[in-house]
Design an enzyme around this catalytic site. Structure first.
Site, PDB file in Angstrom:
ATOM      1  CD  GLU A  93      -4.587   7.361  10.225  1.00 45.46           C
ATOM      2  OE1 GLU A  93      -3.707   8.439  10.344  1.00 45.46           O
ATOM      3  OE2 GLU A  93      -4.103   6.225  10.611  1.00 45.46           O
ATOM      4  CG  ASN A 104      -4.826   3.225   8.992  1.00 51.13           C
ATOM      5  OD1 ASN A 104      -4.903   2.115   8.180  1.00 51.13           O
ATOM      6  ND2 ASN A 104      -4.358   4.388   8.520  1.00 51.13           N
ATOM      7  CD  GLU A 151      -1.114   4.011   8.144  1.00 51.80           C
ATOM      8  OE1 GLU A 151      -0.867   4.177   9.246  1.00 51.80           O
ATOM      9  OE2 GLU A 151      -1.230   4.573   7.268  1.00 51.80           O
ATOM     10  NE  ARG A 169      -3.173   2.465   2.874  1.00 52.02           N
ATOM     11  CZ  ARG A 169      -2.909   3.118   3.927  1.00 52.02           C
ATOM     12  NH1 ARG A 169      -1.972   3.234   4.772  1.00 52.02           N
ATOM     13  NH2 ARG A 169      -3.714   4.400   4.200  1.00 52.02           N
ATOM     14  CE1 TYR A 190       0.557   2.731  13.804  1.00 49.10           C
ATOM     15  CE2 TYR A 190      -1.647   3.524  12.766  1.00 49.10           C
ATOM     16  CZ  TYR A 190      -0.329   3.039  12.715  1.00 49.10           C
ATOM     17  OH  TYR A 190       0.298   3.281  11.568  1.00 49.10           O
ATOM     18  CG  HIS A 196      -1.015   9.054   3.779  1.00 51.77           C
ATOM     19  ND1 HIS A 196      -1.142   7.479   4.163  1.00 51.77           N
ATOM     20  CD2 HIS A 196      -0.751   9.520   4.835  1.00 51.77           C
ATOM     21  CE1 HIS A 196      -0.541   7.322   5.358  1.00 51.77           C
ATOM     22  NE2 HIS A 196      -0.501   8.530   5.859  1.00 51.77           N
TER      23      HIS A 196
HETATM   24  C1  GBH Z   1      -0.920   6.909  10.948  1.00 47.68           C
HETATM   25  O1  GBH Z   1      -1.487   7.850  11.800  1.00 47.68           O
HETATM   26  C2  GBH Z   1      -0.515   7.334   9.645  1.00 47.68           C
HETATM   27  O2  GBH Z   1      -1.256   6.996   8.681  1.00 47.68           O
HETATM   28  C3  GBH Z   1       0.693   7.324   9.311  1.00 47.68           C
HETATM   29  O3  GBH Z   1       1.059   7.904   8.157  1.00 47.68           O
HETATM   30  C4  GBH Z   1       1.721   7.364  10.257  1.00 47.68           C
HETATM   31  O4  GBH Z   1       2.979   7.371   9.999  1.00 47.68           O
HETATM   32  C5  GBH Z   1       1.381   6.273  11.412  1.00 47.68           C
HETATM   33  O5  GBH Z   1       0.003   6.272  11.643  1.00 47.68           O
HETATM   34  C6  GBH Z   1       2.127   6.262  12.619  1.00 47.68           C
HETATM   35  O6  GBH Z   1       1.973   7.685  13.332  1.00 47.68           O
HETATM   36  O7  GBH Z   1      -2.160   9.292  22.125  1.00 47.68           O
HETATM   37  O8  GBH Z   1      -2.486   6.982  22.718  1.00 47.68           O
HETATM   38  O9  GBH Z   1      -4.247   8.430  22.297  1.00 47.68           O
HETATM   39  C7  GBH Z   1      -1.663   7.678  13.282  1.00 47.68           C
HETATM   40  C8  GBH Z   1      -3.225   8.157  13.701  1.00 47.68           C
HETATM   41  C9  GBH Z   1      -3.805   9.091  15.719  1.00 47.68           C
HETATM   42  C10 GBH Z   1      -2.788   7.008  16.037  1.00 47.68           C
HETATM   43  C11 GBH Z   1      -3.562   9.317  17.176  1.00 47.68           C
HETATM   44  C12 GBH Z   1      -2.633   7.239  17.226  1.00 47.68           C
HETATM   45  C13 GBH Z   1      -3.146   8.741  19.179  1.00 47.68           C
HETATM   46  C14 GBH Z   1      -2.787   7.489  20.236  1.00 47.68           C
HETATM   47  N1  GBH Z   1      -2.782   8.254  15.149  1.00 47.68           N
HETATM   48  N2  GBH Z   1      -3.498   8.043  17.961  1.00 47.68           N
HETATM   49  S1  GBH Z   1      -3.007   7.936  21.738  1.00 47.68           S
END
Ligand code: GBH
Length: 454
Positions: free
Chosen positions: A172, A294, A360, A83, A296, A127
């Site tokens: 996103e 995505n 992601e 991707r 995290y 993006h």
């Molecule tokens: C993605 O965004 C992006 O698509 C990518 O480009 C980027 O490199 C990658 O992730 C890594 O950052 O503070 O514990 O509440 C990530 C979007 C939004 C994920 C905020 C984490 C907060 C977690 N992020 N979120 S917390």
């Protein structure tokens, strides 16, 4: 690199797709080559104080020149799908009007190289690198940007349509709107919650208009990528507030053709929603073939008197964002694989019928390159845990089709610059040498087995 993080062996469904993901501004470099115009991230990263270390994407991983080697490296790692995103300012340097054929040439070369190595390309059309010329006319707060985006999508499909199976429109939109226009920590760096809500709508409208263009042109599989998180906490009102702004404000329009009533109400402090026109939600809610997820980390909230609003969540006065003592990544994000199972099963339950793909998931850790090796056992354990969590969701009925690890290689981590490393492959930015980390070699085995070893 045979270490595993523990647990029983397990196998994913036949045809499950394993891959990696990147984004144009984070890896390409060549910011001023072959007719590329400026984007909002060029402007933002050159503004003092916005990015750690004053880093920019001017050179990044120099992937623009090294793409052939990078594709060969992916093939060596057994990657099945890749991707990547297309830089709108390479295709239309002014965001509209004349098309720059050299920009399209690059992506055509990349896609042909991928096919030549048996790797399936998955395109993200946006993006975050909006042409600066469009921002100068209001950016995503302007309806015009949505219309220009659909034209751009049609231009890209016109050149690559015969060799791309899967298209996603936006990456996103939560980040683009709430981080970019609300909190100002991402480009374009505006700090106006009202503008953030206008951006939400015009991003979604751009998605819908682009879907229509792609369909009309015969695109096979079309979707969108959202960053989603399970929200938990003992106060239902606080949970609904944050879940509404983080998840449902995007999921409901795209998958049900309506904004959630409670979110509309909560946002009235900041906007009268007058930018929503009759018919927009029919466009936004047109069927999609796949939802990119995505993931995290999850979010936990709690009521706390006198808590000022978190600028990334408009109207969140009195809501505290809390973390437990669980492991954190180098970004400070909680490591909670169970959150992925919870998220995927919730999507399958509340928004049934749309196949899912993880576009992601990954983590930054303080990697050390020593003697040509990066022993990133924490990343291996992170991925192992999340693969197991995804498998559990499949067993519970989620229609999950694939898993794309963020990221193929270390890259420009937006406001964090090059300080944070998310790659399966280490990048030495002085020499541009790539070194697969232990996690990359471990991942190759996962892909080969289509699962995890006991
Ligand atoms: C993605 O965004 C992006 O698509 C990518 O480009 C980027 O490199 C990658 O992730 C890594 O950052 O503070 O514990 O509440 C990530 C979007 C939004 C994920 C905020 C984490 C907060 C977690 N992020 N979120 S917390």
């Amino acid at each position: 690199a045979e270490e595993t993080a523990g647990g029983a062996g397990l196998t994913f469904p036949q045809g499950f797709v394993w891959g990696t993901a990147t984004a144009s501004y984070q890896i390409e470099g060549a910011a001023n080559e072959d007719g590329r115009g400026p984007s909002i991230w060029d402007t933002f990263s050159r503004t003092p104080g916005k990015v750690v270390g004053g880093h920019t994407g001017d050179v990044a991983c120099d992937h623009y020149h090294r793409y052939a080697d990078d594709v060969a490296m992916m093939a060596d790692l057994g990657i099945q799908a890749y991707r990547f995103s297309i830089a709108w300012p390479r295709i239309q340097p002014d965001g509209s009007g004349p098309v720059n054929p050299r920009g399209l040439d690059f992506y055509e070369r990349l896609v042909d190289e991928l096919h030549g190595h048996g790797i399936t390309p998955i395109v993200t059309l946006y993006h975050w690198d909006l042409p600066q010329a469009l921002e100068d006319r209001g950016g995503w707060t302007s309806r015009e940007t949505a219309e220009r985006f659909a034209e751009y999508a049609a231009v890209v499909h016109g050149r690559l349509g015969d060799r791309i199976e899967t298209w996603t429109t936006l990456n996103e939109p939560w980040c683009s709107s709430f981080l970019g226009y609300g909190a100002g920590v991402h480009a374009p760096g505006r700090t106006d919650p009202g503008a953030a809500f206008a951006a939400v709508h015009h991003l979604l409208l751009g998605h819908g208009l682009a879907v229509a263009e792609l369909r009309a042109a015969g695109a096979r599989q079309v979707g969108i990528t959202l960053n989603l998180a399970p929200i938990s906490g003992s106060d239902p009102e606080a949970v609904a507030h944050v879940d509404g702004l983080q998840n449902r404000i995007f999921l409901d329009p795209v998958l049900r053709g309506e904004y959630p009533a409670d979110v509309v109400e909560r946002a009235r402090r900041f906007t009268d929603w007058s930018f929503v026109r009759d018919g927009d939600l029919d466009i936004i809610g047109a069927p999609i073939d796949i939802l990119g997820v995505n993931y995290y980390s999850p979010t936990t909230v709690r009521l706390r008197a006198c808590q000022p609003a978190n600028p990334v969540h408009p109207g969140s006065e009195g809501i505290a964002f809390v973390q437990g003592d669980e492991e954190k990544t180098a970004m400070g994000w909680s490591v909670k694989p169970d959150g992925l199972t919870e998220l995927l099963t919730r999507l399958a339950r509340d928004y049934p019928g749309t196949p899912l793909i993880i576009t992601e998931n990954g983590a930054a850790f303080d990697d050390v390159l020593a003697d040509g090796r990066v022993a990133d056992e924490r990343r291996i354990a992170f991925l192992d845990g999340h693969f197991r969590a995804a498998h559990a969701a499949i067993e519970a009925g989620a229609d999950l089709r694939g898993y794309l690890v963020w990221s193929l290689m270390d890259n420009f981590e937006w406001a964090e610059g090059y300080a944070k490393r998310f790659g399966l492959v280490h990048v030495d930015y002085a020499s541009q040498r790539r070194t697969p980390k232990d996690s990359a070699l471990w991942y190759r085995e996962v892909i080969r087995r289509n699962g995890l070893q006991a």
